[in-house]
Design an enzyme around this catalytic site. Structure first.
Site, PDB file in Angstrom:
ATOM      1  CG  ASP A  52      -1.874  -1.144   1.270  1.00 18.61           C
ATOM      2  OD1 ASP A  52      -2.158  -1.712   0.200  1.00 18.61           O
ATOM      3  OD2 ASP A  52      -2.341  -1.486   2.375  1.00 18.61           O
ATOM      4  CE1 TYR A 110       3.685  -6.644   3.499  1.00 22.02           C
ATOM      5  CE2 TYR A 110       2.954  -8.924   3.362  1.00 22.02           C
ATOM      6  CZ  TYR A 110       3.114  -7.682   2.786  1.00 22.02           C
ATOM      7  OH  TYR A 110       2.712  -7.465   1.487  1.00 22.02           O
TER       8      TYR A 110
END
Length: 253
Positions: A52, A110
């Site tokens: 994002d 992540y």
């Protein structure tokens, strides 16, 4: 015709995410524009996954098909002299034509970085979220445990997602803590929420972290995490954590 596979890093602060958009200010747009200037080819860069706006990558994997005669060992240097300074190609290799950065990926990790201290670290402000009050780390660790395994993660996915199947497998979820030896604040430190899974839904890690913050702040009990998971309802989870603390850490094939 060759299928080239790259590992790239980027500071996502200035970009509108990885995937190309009409405005053109994305990592994919910068890569494709640079490759065009280098080879004259209009290629489509495929990534292991979208990041994002404001999200970073330590080891993002990309691939594209090219007819260029540039030797594979020269590609990184050629790209890095032309790319913006906040995007770097770390390695390049020729992959089988069947290789696809996203479809071939088996595991992704992540990392969400948090500074827990009264004041932010000016040198890390782009890459970590500043939480100015102490967090109950053990409660957060207990909450993370229930996410390991195969589950429907609808509660931790933005309602704007286009994914109909929301079942994912989390292989590992842990919190690493490191004291801040450079600070006069004895309670200051950094923590990293590390999550490895088969794949991730839109905003999944950031919603998990936002919920963990509420648990660490004592606003929720650690046992609430399982209830939220089983509810399959986004409204039951916490807020979406800010983008700057999130980094795509690694992709395995």
């Amino acid at each position: 015709m060759k299928n080239l596979k790259f590992i790239i890093s980027y500071d996502g602060t200035a970009y509108s995410g990885f995937q190309t958009q009409p405005g053109g200010n994305t990592i994919q747009d910068k890569l494709e524009d640079t490759i065009f200037k280098l080879t004259g080819e209009s290629v489509k860069v495929i990534s292991s996954g979208r990041t994002d706006a404001g999200v970073h990558a330590r080891r993002q994997v990309i691939n594209f098909i090219t007819n260029s005669v540039i030797p594979v060992e020269r590609w990184c240097l050629a790209l890095n002299t032309r790319l913006p300074k906040d995007i770097v190609a770390l390695s390049a290799e020729e992959a089988p034509l069947t290789f696809h950065s996203r479809k071939s990926a088996k595991r992704k990790t992540y990392c969400y970085a948090v500074r827990v201290a009264r004041f932010p670290n000016v040198f890390q402000r782009k890459f970590e979220f500043h939480h100015y009050t102490p967090l109950h780390i053990e409660a957060m660790r207990e909450a993370l445990e229930c996410l390991i395994g195969e589950h429907d993660f609808t509660s931790f996915c933005t309602v704007r997602t286009d994914k109909e199947i929301r079942v994912r497998t989390i292989y590992e979820a842990r919190i690493e803590v490191e004291p801040d030896a450079m600070s006069d604040d004895t309670k200051a430190g950094s923590l990293r929420v590390m999550i490895t899974g088969s794949g991730f839904l839109y905003n999944m890690v950031r919603i998990i972290v936002g919920t963990l913050f509420q648990i660490g702040e004592g606003k929720r009990d650690s046992s609430d995490m399982r209830r939220i998971l089983e509810a399959c309802d986004r409204s039951q989870a916490g807020p979406t954590a800010e983008a700057n603390g999130l980094t795509l850490w690694n992709v395995e094939y």
